[in-house]
Write a protein that holds these residues in place. Structure first.
Motif, PDB file in Angstrom:
ATOM      1  N   UNK A  10       0.803  -0.986  -0.001  1.00 10.20           N
ATOM      2  CA  UNK A  10      -0.015  -0.092   0.050  1.00 10.20           C
ATOM      3  C   UNK A  10       0.924   1.168  -0.066  1.00 10.20           C
ATOM      4  N   UNK A  11       0.452   2.218  -0.570  1.00  7.92           N
ATOM      5  CA  UNK A  11       1.129   3.359  -0.598  1.00  7.92           C
ATOM      6  C   UNK A  11       0.178   4.716  -0.677  1.00  7.92           C
ATOM      7  N   UNK A  12       0.425   5.695  -1.204  1.00  5.68           N
ATOM      8  CA  UNK A  12      -0.018   7.095  -1.714  1.00  5.68           C
ATOM      9  C   UNK A  12      -1.201   7.490  -0.613  1.00  5.68           C
ATOM     10  N   UNK A  13      -2.190   6.682  -0.529  1.00  9.21           N
ATOM     11  CA  UNK A  13      -3.285   7.291   0.546  1.00  9.21           C
ATOM     12  C   UNK A  13      -2.874   6.969   1.920  1.00  9.21           C
ATOM     13  N   UNK A  17      -1.483  11.451   0.174  1.00 11.30           N
ATOM     14  CA  UNK A  17      -0.543  11.852  -0.961  1.00 11.30           C
ATOM     15  C   UNK A  17       0.900  12.042  -0.554  1.00 11.30           C
ATOM     16  N   UNK A  18       1.363  12.140   0.779  1.00 11.09           N
ATOM     17  CA  UNK A  18       2.681  12.383   0.848  1.00 11.09           C
ATOM     18  C   UNK A  18       3.262  11.037   0.734  1.00 11.09           C
ATOM     19  N   UNK A  19       4.620  10.995   0.465  1.00  7.63           N
ATOM     20  CA  UNK A  19       5.252   9.803   0.012  1.00  7.63           C
ATOM     21  C   UNK A  19       5.645   8.837   1.069  1.00  7.63           C
ATOM     22  N   UNK A  20       4.643   7.730   1.137  1.00  7.36           N
ATOM     23  CA  UNK A  20       4.810   6.775   2.313  1.00  7.36           C
ATOM     24  C   UNK A  20       4.369   5.691   1.569  1.00  7.36           C
ATOM     25  N   UNK A  41      12.332   4.315  -2.356  1.00  6.14           N
ATOM     26  CA  UNK A  41      11.918   5.737  -2.281  1.00  6.14           C
ATOM     27  C   UNK A  41      10.825   6.087  -1.568  1.00  6.14           C
ATOM     28  N   UNK A  42       9.955   5.185  -0.961  1.00 10.77           N
ATOM     29  CA  UNK A  42       8.783   5.604  -0.160  1.00 10.77           C
ATOM     30  C   UNK A  42       8.872   5.358   1.140  1.00 10.77           C
ATOM     31  N   UNK A  43      10.227   5.050   1.649  1.00 11.83           N
ATOM     32  CA  UNK A  43      10.435   4.695   3.024  1.00 11.83           C
ATOM     33  C   UNK A  43       9.997   6.056   3.760  1.00 11.83           C
TER      34      UNK A  43
END
Length: 79
Positions: A10-13, A17-20, A41-43
């Motif tokens: 999972x990401x974005x939401x 919207x912040x990078x995680x 890159x989304x650490x």
């Protein structure tokens, strides 16, 4: 038939919207990975983590999961 995923990504939401990003898997899979081997890159960083906490607070306080469940029959293609 039911399916159980080996890995859930999972990401974005997560942080509005912040990078995680996050990865969830059974301990039999995650325990096989050496510490620090799962990154990208989304650490997490402090701002993104704070945004994720705030996002989860809004989801909980505004009852968004319950609202989505209540709306599900309205979105059914069979109805």
């Amino acid at each position: 038939p039911e399916a159980t995923p080996d890995v859930l990504v999972m990401a974005k939401g997560l942080a509005s919207g912040f990078p995680l990003a996050a990865l969830a898997a059974s301990s039999s899979l995650t325990d096989a990975q050496p510490p620090g081997s799962m990154g990208g890159t989304y650490a997490g960083n402090a701002v993104s983590c704070a945004a994720a906490v705030a996002t989860q607070r809004v989801i909980r306080e505004e009852g968004l999961v319950e609202n989505a469940a209540a709306q599900a029959p309205l979105a059914s293609l069979e109805g």
